[in-house]
Write an enzyme that holds these catalytic residues in place. Structure first.
Site, short mmCIF file in Angstrom:
data_model
loop_
_atom_site.label_atom_id
_atom_site.label_comp_id
_atom_site.label_asym_id
_atom_site.label_seq_id
_atom_site.Cartn_x
_atom_site.Cartn_y
_atom_site.Cartn_z
N SER A 8 63.85 56.85 67.67
CA SER A 8 63.78 57.18 69.10
C SER A 8 64.54 58.51 69.52
O SER A 8 65.70 58.56 69.25
CB SER A 8 64.06 56.24 70.09
N HIS A 31 59.49 57.90 67.52
CA HIS A 31 59.21 57.06 68.79
C HIS A 31 59.55 58.31 69.98
O HIS A 31 60.64 58.55 70.10
CB HIS A 31 60.04 56.01 68.79
N ASP A 33 59.75 58.60 74.10
CA ASP A 33 60.05 57.88 75.56
C ASP A 33 59.65 58.90 76.34
O ASP A 33 60.06 59.85 76.85
CB ASP A 33 61.25 57.09 75.58
N MET A 35 59.20 59.05 80.30
CA MET A 35 59.56 58.32 81.60
C MET A 35 59.15 59.13 82.63
O MET A 35 59.28 60.36 82.61
CB MET A 35 61.10 57.98 81.41
N HIS A 64 55.85 55.94 73.71
CA HIS A 64 56.27 54.69 74.55
C HIS A 64 56.25 55.23 75.93
O HIS A 64 56.94 56.12 76.46
CB HIS A 64 57.45 54.06 74.07
N MET A 66 56.38 54.90 79.61
CA MET A 66 56.92 54.03 80.66
C MET A 66 56.68 54.88 82.01
O MET A 66 57.96 55.30 82.61
CB MET A 66 58.45 53.96 80.57
N MET A 135 60.10 44.55 74.53
CA MET A 135 61.41 45.53 74.91
C MET A 135 62.65 44.33 74.76
O MET A 135 62.35 43.21 75.26
CB MET A 135 61.40 45.98 76.17
N ASP A 173 62.18 47.27 70.75
CA ASP A 173 62.75 48.58 71.13
C ASP A 173 63.78 48.23 72.13
O ASP A 173 63.69 47.52 73.25
CB ASP A 173 61.81 49.50 71.72
O1 LIG Z 1 62.53 52.67 75.44
C1 LIG Z 1 63.61 53.10 75.23
C2 LIG Z 1 64.35 52.76 76.57
O2 LIG Z 1 63.59 52.61 77.49
C3 LIG Z 1 64.17 53.50 73.95
O3 LIG Z 1 63.30 53.69 73.02
C4 LIG Z 1 65.39 52.58 73.39
O4 LIG Z 1 66.25 52.23 74.45
C5 LIG Z 1 66.19 53.25 72.26
O5 LIG Z 1 67.37 53.40 72.25
P1 LIG Z 1 68.35 52.80 71.58
O6 LIG Z 1 68.07 52.34 70.27
O7 LIG Z 1 69.51 53.58 71.51
O8 LIG Z 1 68.68 51.43 72.47
FE LIG Z 2 61.05 53.21 73.82
#
Ligand SMILES: O=C(CO)[C@H](O)[C@H](O)COP(=O)(O)O
Ligand SMILES: [Fe+2]
Length: 220
Positions: A8, A31, A33, A35, A64, A66, A135, A173
């Site tokens: 990510s 990946h 993210d 948001m 991803h 969100m 998640m 994730d």
């Molecule tokens: O969707 C996510 C947070 O909402 C990230 O993809 C996820 O937290 C990845 O970070 P880490 O591996 O450091 O936990």
């Molecule tokens: Fe994510």
């Protein structure tokens, strides 16, 4: 099922995203993210940056989302070059329609469940998607601790997919690292997002390889 590693970029250096993508060229996906300050209390990036990422990424891009109202906004990520688009079931008004639209646009369609969302009510969606994202932290931030109480949900999803004879990918994730990946693989996950674990490592390629080997050893 061969384990797939998707680092990510939330944990990458945002000033140098192109070179940060170069560090993970041996990964299966990157990946990204997205948001929006509404679905989660954080903001990252939108289509203009996303589109540039897809142009320079050495590996396919896994979005991803969100965000609120994915029915309206998610198709643009498929059009911008995402190989896979994940939207949250909690935010979607018509998940079946949206998944079909994403597939029509040539992307893999994927649905995500927050930790508090049980999978039972959504098992019917398995026929409409290519991947389910379970998640393993509350969405919004990287670097959080893995929630081991999500393991039964991963197991249940894999069991339901097997019973329906569906070749679904299950992605995990949040808090995935050397210390946690084995349990998620054992429960039935095959796509592993790792932000801090990969980008926090001195040698990202070596970390990707270690995570892949650990997952493979626990895949059955
Ligand atoms: O969707 C996510 C947070 O909402 C990230 O993809 C996820 O937290 C990845 O970070 P880490 O591996 O450091 O936990
Ligand atoms: Fe994510």
């Amino acid at each position: 099922m061969k384990p797939l590693i998707a680092p990510s970029i939330l944990a990458a250096d945002f000033m140098n995203l192109e070179s940060e993508l170069g560090r993970i060229a041996s990964a299966d996906y990157v990946h990204v993210d997205v948001m929006d300050y509404h679905f989660v209390p954080n903001l990252t990036l939108g289509i203009p940056v996303f589109e540039q990422l897809t142009k320079v990424s050495p590996v396919p891009v896994d979005a991803h989302l969100m965000i609120e109202d994915p029915d309206r906004w998610a198709p643009a990520y498929a059009e911008a070059g995402a190989a896979s688009v994940t939207f949250h079931v909690e935010a979607a008004k018509d998940p079946v329609r949206l998944a079909r639209e994403l597939r029509r646009l040539g992307a893999r369609a994927s649905v995500a469940l927050k930790p508090g969302t049980p999978v039972e009510a959504h098992l019917g969606l398995l026929r409409e998607v290519d991947m389910v994202l379970i998640m393993t932290v509350e969405p919004g931030f990287g670097g959080q601790s893995f929630m081991a109480d999500m393991l039964p949900k991963i197991r249940r999803t894999r069991q339901a997919a097997r019973e329906a004879d569906l070749d679904i990918w299950i992605q995990v994730d949040g808090g995935i690292s050397r210390a946690t990946i084995d349990r998620t693989a054992d429960a039935g996950a095959n796509v592993f997002v790792a932000g801090s674990a990969v980008y926090g490592a001195d040698d990202a390629a070596a970390e990707i390889s270690t995570l892949r080997d650990l997952a493979a050893a626990h895949t059955h």
